[in-house]
Design a protein around this motif. Structure first.
Motif, PDB file in Angstrom:
ATOM      1  N   UNK A 141       0.825  -1.210   0.000  1.00 60.53           N
ATOM      2  CA  UNK A 141       0.000   0.000   0.000  1.00 60.53           C
ATOM      3  C   UNK A 141       0.863   1.266   0.000  1.00 60.53           C
ATOM      4  N   UNK A 142       0.633   2.163  -0.930  1.00 62.48           N
ATOM      5  CA  UNK A 142       1.444   3.384  -0.992  1.00 62.48           C
ATOM      6  C   UNK A 142       1.048   4.394   0.078  1.00 62.48           C
ATOM      7  N   UNK A 143       2.032   5.206   0.476  1.00 63.54           N
ATOM      8  CA  UNK A 143       1.764   6.304   1.394  1.00 63.54           C
ATOM      9  C   UNK A 143       1.125   7.483   0.669  1.00 63.54           C
ATOM     10  N   UNK A 144       1.498   7.692  -0.594  1.00 62.48           N
ATOM     11  CA  UNK A 144       0.955   8.799  -1.375  1.00 62.48           C
ATOM     12  C   UNK A 144       0.629   8.293  -2.773  1.00 62.48           C
ATOM     13  N   UNK A 145      -0.523   8.687  -3.277  1.00 64.81           N
ATOM     14  CA  UNK A 145      -0.878   8.481  -4.675  1.00 64.81           C
ATOM     15  C   UNK A 145      -1.159   9.850  -5.282  1.00 64.81           C
ATOM     16  N   UNK A 168      -6.912  16.489  -1.374  1.00 65.12           N
ATOM     17  CA  UNK A 168      -6.193  15.471  -0.602  1.00 65.12           C
ATOM     18  C   UNK A 168      -7.226  14.579   0.070  1.00 65.12           C
ATOM     19  N   UNK A 169      -7.099  13.265  -0.162  1.00 60.83           N
ATOM     20  CA  UNK A 169      -8.041  12.282   0.375  1.00 60.83           C
ATOM     21  C   UNK A 169      -7.304  11.312   1.285  1.00 60.83           C
ATOM     22  N   UNK A 170      -7.781  11.171   2.488  1.00 59.28           N
ATOM     23  CA  UNK A 170      -7.267  10.142   3.373  1.00 59.28           C
ATOM     24  C   UNK A 170      -8.199   8.950   3.409  1.00 59.28           C
ATOM     25  N   UNK A 171      -7.886   7.972   4.229  1.00 61.07           N
ATOM     26  CA  UNK A 171      -8.747   6.796   4.354  1.00 61.07           C
ATOM     27  C   UNK A 171     -10.149   7.180   4.804  1.00 61.07           C
ATOM     28  N   UNK A 172     -10.253   8.297   5.538  1.00 62.95           N
ATOM     29  CA  UNK A 172     -11.541   8.740   6.053  1.00 62.95           C
ATOM     30  C   UNK A 172     -12.356   9.528   5.040  1.00 62.95           C
ATOM     31  N   UNK A 173     -11.738   9.947   3.920  1.00 62.16           N
ATOM     32  CA  UNK A 173     -12.431  10.739   2.911  1.00 62.16           C
ATOM     33  C   UNK A 173     -11.640  11.988   2.553  1.00 62.16           C
ATOM     34  N   UNK A 174     -12.260  12.928   1.833  1.00 68.04           N
ATOM     35  CA  UNK A 174     -11.562  14.145   1.423  1.00 68.04           C
ATOM     36  C   UNK A 174     -11.171  15.003   2.634  1.00 68.04           C
ATOM     37  N   UNK A 175      -9.957  15.558   2.563  1.00 62.58           N
ATOM     38  CA  UNK A 175      -9.458  16.391   3.652  1.00 62.58           C
ATOM     39  C   UNK A 175      -9.415  17.865   3.276  1.00 62.58           C
ATOM     40  N   UNK A 176      -8.791  18.161   2.149  1.00 61.75           N
ATOM     41  CA  UNK A 176      -8.572  19.553   1.774  1.00 61.75           C
ATOM     42  C   UNK A 176      -8.755  19.747   0.277  1.00 61.75           C
ATOM     43  N   UNK A 192      -4.816   2.463  -0.250  1.00 59.86           N
ATOM     44  CA  UNK A 192      -3.794   3.233   0.463  1.00 59.86           C
ATOM     45  C   UNK A 192      -3.274   2.525   1.711  1.00 59.86           C
ATOM     46  N   UNK A 193      -2.077   2.917   2.104  1.00 62.92           N
ATOM     47  CA  UNK A 193      -1.590   2.646   3.453  1.00 62.92           C
ATOM     48  C   UNK A 193      -2.555   3.318   4.433  1.00 62.92           C
ATOM     49  N   UNK A 194      -2.771   2.748   5.623  1.00 60.85           N
ATOM     50  CA  UNK A 194      -3.712   3.364   6.578  1.00 60.85           C
ATOM     51  C   UNK A 194      -3.422   4.829   6.884  1.00 60.85           C
ATOM     52  N   UNK A 195      -2.168   5.245   6.794  1.00 60.79           N
ATOM     53  CA  UNK A 195      -1.817   6.643   7.046  1.00 60.79           C
ATOM     54  C   UNK A 195      -1.673   7.451   5.761  1.00 60.79           C
ATOM     55  N   UNK A 196      -2.021   6.838   4.634  1.00 57.24           N
ATOM     56  CA  UNK A 196      -1.706   7.446   3.345  1.00 57.24           C
ATOM     57  C   UNK A 196      -2.681   8.509   2.887  1.00 57.24           C
TER      58      UNK A 196
END
Length: 278
Positions: free
Chosen positions: A113-117, A164-172, A142-146
């Motif tokens: 799992x990548x940290x950044x895509x 920017x999207x994290x595992x939880x959804x869009x961030x910014x 993604x990686x869980x922290x990705x």
């Protein structure tokens, strides 16, 4: 390690348009905002992994991303992923230690799992419902922290936006522009991500934000005597009075504004109704 998924790549071939420094604005933002994430990944058993999804007809933007990220994390590995086998074959002569190219799509055919895509200019050809679905598929890989950085830019990169999207959804959501590349901030609306571009209409938060930013830009016209950079900074300060603009590092504040950037939390401009869960 996550096994590589077999079968046909997920997605469709893009036009493949690319060029030197087209994604420079996004690259430097990733390095500044997510450089610490990459360095934290060095403590693991494998080097931090970054994917450049849909790099196009030339290897150049993937190679530039690799070079820029190696400055903030010398052991980072970057994999360029393209659905067109001809483009992969053309890029492979440019592989080196830490930089490789593979055929694939939104399923992310990489060994872990990548940290950044980074996925730029790959979703504009899809419908809005499909774009939301591909966001979900990318986040699942993604990686869980990705983080996924998904956006669009002009042919020469002088106007760009990205989410920017994290595992939880869009961030910014970030806007970025060359100071000579627009007349007013709302000109950047043509580069909104697919999940927002059709929401730039009255009654939607992103439309209201761009209208207020245009007013702030007009109000700050006198600062243009000191250059467009000063006008941008002052307009950012003004619009931040009414909108949750990032005002502190690493994503916000004068240090980012002077580069022609402005970032907001997704919650501030999220569509009032969407197929997604955010």
């Amino acid at each position: 390690m996550r096994p590589v998924r077999p079968g046909r790549p997920v997605g469709a071939v893009t036009r493949g348009t690319t060029g030197h420094n087209r994604l420079r604005r996004c690259d430097r933002w990733i390095a500044a905002v997510y450089g610490p994430l990459l360095r934290s990944g060095r403590a693991g058993t494998a080097p931090p992994l970054v994917v450049d999804l849909g790099y196009g007809a030339s290897h150049v933007t993937t190679t530039e991303l690799f070079t820029r990220l190696r400055r903030v994390c010398p052991v980072v590995e970057v994999v360029g992923v393209e659905i067109d086998p001809g483009r992969v074959a053309a890029a492979r002569p440019y592989e080196r230690e830490g930089l490789s190219f593979v055929r694939g799509g939104f399923e992310l055919p990489v060994p872990r799992p990548p940290l950044i895509v980074r996925a730029f200019n790959v979703l504009r050809q899809y419908g809005e419902d499909e774009a939301w679905a591909h966001w979900d598929l990318l986040r699942a890989g993604l990686h869980p922290s990705g983080v996924v950085v998904e956006g669009t830019c002009s042919e020469v990169g002088h106007r760009a936006t990205w989410v920017a999207l994290g595992a939880e959804g869009p961030r910014t959501l970030t806007f970025a522009a060359r100071f000579t590349g627009f007349g007013r901030p709302s000109d950047l609306a043509e580069r909104l991500p697919k999940t927002l571009i059709h929401r730039n209409v009255p009654g939607q938060p992103v439309h209201a934000f761009l209208a207020d930013w245009d007013r702030a830009w007009a109000t700050c016209a006198p600062f243009g005597a000191y250059g467009a950079r000063q006008r941008w900074i002052r307009a950012a300060e003004l619009v931040a009075r009414d909108w949750p603009v990032e005002t502190l590092p690493p994503a916000g504040g004068p240090g980012r504004w002077r580069l022609g950037e402005l970032t907001l939390p997704w919650s501030g401009i999220a569509p009032s109704a969407s197929p997604g869960a955010w």
